[in-house]
Design a protein around this motif. Structure first.
Motif, PDB file in Angstrom:
ATOM      1  N   ILE A   6      23.016 157.164  96.384  1.00  0.00           N
ATOM      2  CA  ILE A   6      22.221 156.213  97.165  1.00  0.00           C
ATOM      3  C   ILE A   6      22.167 154.834  96.514  1.00  0.00           C
ATOM      4  O   ILE A   6      21.457 153.948  96.989  1.00  0.00           O
ATOM      5  N   GLY A   7      22.918 154.645  95.414  1.00  0.00           N
ATOM      6  CA  GLY A   7      23.045 153.323  94.816  1.00  0.00           C
ATOM      7  C   GLY A   7      22.281 153.087  93.537  1.00  0.00           C
ATOM      8  O   GLY A   7      22.171 151.952  93.074  1.00  0.00           O
ATOM      9  N   CYS A   8      21.755 154.150  92.922  1.00  0.00           N
ATOM     10  CA  CYS A   8      21.072 153.988  91.637  1.00  0.00           C
ATOM     11  C   CYS A   8      22.095 153.903  90.507  1.00  0.00           C
ATOM     12  O   CYS A   8      23.113 154.600  90.535  1.00  0.00           O
ATOM     13  N   ASN A   9      21.798 153.093  89.525  1.00  0.00           N
ATOM     14  CA  ASN A   9      22.633 152.995  88.333  1.00  0.00           C
ATOM     15  C   ASN A   9      22.206 154.087  87.361  1.00  0.00           C
ATOM     16  O   ASN A   9      21.136 154.011  86.757  1.00  0.00           O
ATOM     17  N   VAL A  10      23.022 155.123  87.231  1.00  0.00           N
ATOM     18  CA  VAL A  10      22.682 156.242  86.345  1.00  0.00           C
ATOM     19  C   VAL A  10      23.587 156.291  85.123  1.00  0.00           C
ATOM     20  O   VAL A  10      23.639 157.290  84.414  1.00  0.00           O
ATOM     21  N   ILE A  11      24.306 155.196  84.871  1.00  0.00           N
ATOM     22  CA  ILE A  11      25.141 155.130  83.678  1.00  0.00           C
ATOM     23  C   ILE A  11      24.241 155.239  82.446  1.00  0.00           C
ATOM     24  O   ILE A  11      23.182 154.625  82.369  1.00  0.00           O
ATOM     25  N   ASN A  12      24.671 156.037  81.492  1.00  0.00           N
ATOM     26  CA  ASN A  12      23.936 156.273  80.246  1.00  0.00           C
ATOM     27  C   ASN A  12      22.685 157.143  80.436  1.00  0.00           C
ATOM     28  O   ASN A  12      21.800 157.163  79.577  1.00  0.00           O
ATOM     29  N   ILE A  13      22.581 157.825  81.569  1.00  0.00           N
ATOM     30  CA  ILE A  13      21.523 158.815  81.770  1.00  0.00           C
ATOM     31  C   ILE A  13      22.197 160.142  82.087  1.00  0.00           C
ATOM     32  O   ILE A  13      23.089 160.193  82.939  1.00  0.00           O
ATOM     33  N   HIS A  51      11.408 155.933  79.065  1.00  0.00           N
ATOM     34  CA  HIS A  51      12.045 154.735  79.607  1.00  0.00           C
ATOM     35  C   HIS A  51      13.121 155.075  80.621  1.00  0.00           C
ATOM     36  O   HIS A  51      13.336 154.342  81.597  1.00  0.00           O
ATOM     37  N   LEU A  52      13.808 156.207  80.433  1.00  0.00           N
ATOM     38  CA  LEU A  52      14.841 156.612  81.386  1.00  0.00           C
ATOM     39  C   LEU A  52      14.219 157.152  82.674  1.00  0.00           C
ATOM     40  O   LEU A  52      14.706 156.860  83.770  1.00  0.00           O
ATOM     41  N   VAL A  53      13.159 157.924  82.536  1.00  0.00           N
ATOM     42  CA  VAL A  53      12.479 158.480  83.721  1.00  0.00           C
ATOM     43  C   VAL A  53      11.908 157.351  84.573  1.00  0.00           C
ATOM     44  O   VAL A  53      12.116 157.303  85.793  1.00  0.00           O
ATOM     45  N   LEU A  54      11.185 156.413  83.950  1.00  0.00           N
ATOM     46  CA  LEU A  54      10.589 155.311  84.704  1.00  0.00           C
ATOM     47  C   LEU A  54      11.655 154.426  85.337  1.00  0.00           C
ATOM     48  O   LEU A  54      11.498 153.969  86.478  1.00  0.00           O
ATOM     49  N   GLY A  55      12.733 154.167  84.603  1.00  0.00           N
ATOM     50  CA  GLY A  55      13.806 153.341  85.141  1.00  0.00           C
ATOM     51  C   GLY A  55      14.437 153.970  86.372  1.00  0.00           C
ATOM     52  O   GLY A  55      14.706 153.289  87.370  1.00  0.00           O
ATOM     53  N   LEU A  56      14.672 155.275  86.318  1.00  0.00           N
ATOM     54  CA  LEU A  56      15.275 155.966  87.459  1.00  0.00           C
ATOM     55  C   LEU A  56      14.302 156.032  88.631  1.00  0.00           C
ATOM     56  O   LEU A  56      14.683 155.800  89.787  1.00  0.00           O
ATOM     57  N   LEU A  57      13.032 156.332  88.346  1.00  0.00           N
ATOM     58  CA  LEU A  57      12.040 156.395  89.414  1.00  0.00           C
ATOM     59  C   LEU A  57      11.905 155.061  90.141  1.00  0.00           C
ATOM     60  O   LEU A  57      11.820 155.019  91.371  1.00  0.00           O
ATOM     61  N   TRP A  58      11.893 153.964  89.375  1.00  0.00           N
ATOM     62  CA  TRP A  58      11.769 152.646  90.008  1.00  0.00           C
ATOM     63  C   TRP A  58      12.946 152.397  90.945  1.00  0.00           C
ATOM     64  O   TRP A  58      12.768 151.901  92.066  1.00  0.00           O
ATOM     65  N   GLN A  59      14.156 152.738  90.517  1.00  0.00           N
ATOM     66  CA  GLN A  59      15.317 152.518  91.369  1.00  0.00           C
ATOM     67  C   GLN A  59      15.211 153.313  92.670  1.00  0.00           C
ATOM     68  O   GLN A  59      15.487 152.793  93.756  1.00  0.00           O
ATOM     69  N   ILE A  60      14.810 154.574  92.564  1.00  0.00           N
ATOM     70  CA  ILE A  60      14.721 155.430  93.754  1.00  0.00           C
ATOM     71  C   ILE A  60      13.630 154.928  94.699  1.00  0.00           C
ATOM     72  O   ILE A  60      13.837 154.811  95.915  1.00  0.00           O
TER      73      ILE A  60
END
Length: 492
Positions: A207-214, A225-234
């Motif tokens: 759906i267009g999230c940047n998941v590089i390095n996760i 920091h990874l959880v919050l970053g991914l949640l914000w994108q979604i």
């Protein structure tokens, strides 16, 4: 000058064996040297998944005062590894709470982190995202064992570890992305939890999230920091998906004089939201306008006028917030008015007064989605020609998932300067782009020609990569020719 704050790192025999193995794997000619183009692959093998730009920076640092390097010795490779490890060790010992009250700094690298740097976690984001999850998914029977998340959001990172919650959040933002039958929900084991997390990451990328390095291991460990970053994108994607003609034909009211509807739809979602707010401020008869979601909203005045303008008459929304001079008191009263129309989401009074960008953007997007306050057009719009096709959306999402910068909102105009294409080429074949030939900024007088030169170079690199680009020229990309430009993206 040496950095006295950096902790030293001592190579063990185990480390040396790993380095030798990685070096020999990519030492193609057996002469004891590594091509600089293979450095990224070698670092990947030994656990440092750096983005291409950072690998280039490492090489540039080694070239200072020397000729351009094409090969690295084992000693040079070992030094790069030791320096990166030293940074990692240093950062592990730097875990601390920032001087800013709501900013926590976490040290150390993730399993697949791109940088050995500290990572900041905003307490307000943790609280806001947890509240959003509770409000939107709290009644899901599959999440009874997870929800609600505590009011402070501290348990958020544990709640995502089995992958079910992440899958549900993705489906809430982009319905039907994940087949519910594919989610493991009962009698979970370490393996089935890992399957869920992998499914969530793959779907987030789609759906267009940047998941590089996760990776799934990072999420299984609940790295904040990874959880919050991914949640914000979604969440961001879900909020912005509704800023479209399909969901809101009244967007036609935001087209300025001399513009076409297509010009409006090419703007970023944030830009459309700014225009939407200013449209209602104008209708409210005030002179003030908004240009950002940080400093301009801190006094709650714009929000107060906006809420009054978009709220149903019978909602009882007032402007009493403006009677208070203290920004925090004013923000609290303003948010009580937002609650009257069911839109007190994402923000606390402190988030308004501090101008927290992400949360204020989310607040305004939520207002737009629920109460756009835009009159329907007199005649039906030809939405087919204004909305992106499924194919275009797929390619745009893929580009964003690769971590390109800036974010691609419109497939053709956003790529017309060639810079995104170069980033994609560099991902496909690291080192193929000679960045010295690329115009990274554009002058007012020669901007068009500079962008065209970029696009011509992009086509040349495409041919170098053996892409079939018959009939596709640089001007097709710079002019945003849909048919021919899409041909290049299909090949990519």
């Amino acid at each position: 000058m040496a950095n006295h704050n950096r902790r030293s790192f001592i190579l063990t025999n185990e480390h040396l064996e790993d380095l030798c193995s990685a070096f020999n794997t990519l030492n193609r000619d057996g002469k004891g040297y590594l091509d600089v183009s293979s450095l990224k692959g070698a670092l990947d093998i030994v656990g440092f998944k750096l983005p291409q730009w950072q690998v280039r920076q490492l090489i540039d640092d080694m070239e200072r005062g020397n000729n351009k390097k094409t090969q690295l010795s084992f000693d040079e490779f070992q030094k790069i590894y030791s320096d990166l490890k030293s940074r990692e060790v240093t950062n592990v010992f730097k875990t601390a709470v920032s001087k800013r009250e709501n900013l926590q700094t976490l040290g150390g690298m993730s399993e697949a982190s791109s940088e050995g740097t500290t990572h900041s976690v905003r307490h307000e984001e943790q609280v806001a995202f947890s509240d959003w999850i509770n409000s939107n998914l709290g009644r899901d029977p599959d999440l009874k064992h997870l929800l609600p998340i505590d009011g402070d959001g501290k348990t958020l990172y544990d709640k995502v570890k089995d992958g079910i919650l992440l899958c549900k959040i993705i489906n809430h933002s982009c319905p039907d992305t994940i087949d519910e039958r594919a989610i493991n929900k009962k009698n979970l084991t370490v393996y089935t939890k890992h399957e869920n997390l992998t499914l969530a990451l793959n779907s987030a990328q789609a759906i267009g999230c940047n998941v590089i390095n996760i990776d799934a291991h990072d999420l299984a460990k609940g790295k904040p920091h990874l959880v919050l970053g991914l949640l914000w994108q979604i969440i961001r994607i879900g909020l912005f998906n509704q800023i479209s003609l399909e969901h809101c034909p009244g967007l036609v009211q935001l087209v300025n004089s001399g513009e076409e509807m297509s010009d409006l739809m090419k703007l970023s979602p944030e830009s459309i939201l700014l225009r939407w707010v200013n449209y209602h401020l104008e209708r409210a008869g005030i002179n003030r306008r908004i240009s950002n979601f940080t400093s301009d909203i801190k006094d709650s005045e714009i929000y107060t006028y906006l809420l009054k303008q978009i709220a149903p008459i019978d909602a009882g929304v007032t402007m009493e917030a403006l009677m208070k001079s203290d920004f925090l008191e004013r923000a609290e009263i303003m948010l009580k008015q937002a609650d009257k129309i069911g839109c007190r989401s994402f923000l606390t009074p402190n988030d308004v007064a501090d101008g927290v960008y992400k949360l204020n953007v989310a607040f305004v997007a939520n207002l737009f989605n629920n109460h756009p306050g835009l009159d329907q057009p007199d005649e039906p719009l030809e939405i087919i020609n204004l909305e992106e096709t499924r194919e275009e959306k797929t390619y745009r999402n893929w580009m964003n998932s690769m971590g390109v910068s800036p974010y691609v909102n419109w497939l053709y105009s956003d790529l017309a300067d060639g810079l995104i294409i170069f980033q994609l080429f560099d991902t496909i074949k690291p080192g193929i782009v000679d960045w010295n030939r690329v115009h990274k900024t554009f002058s007012k007088l020669k901007g068009f020609m500079e962008k065209l030169e970029n696009c011509n170079y992009a086509v040349m690199l495409g041919k170098e990569l053996k892409f079939s680009l018959v009939g596709i020229a640089g001007n097709d990309i710079s002019e945003g020719n849909p048919t021919l430009t899409l041909g290049l993206y299909v090949i990519l």
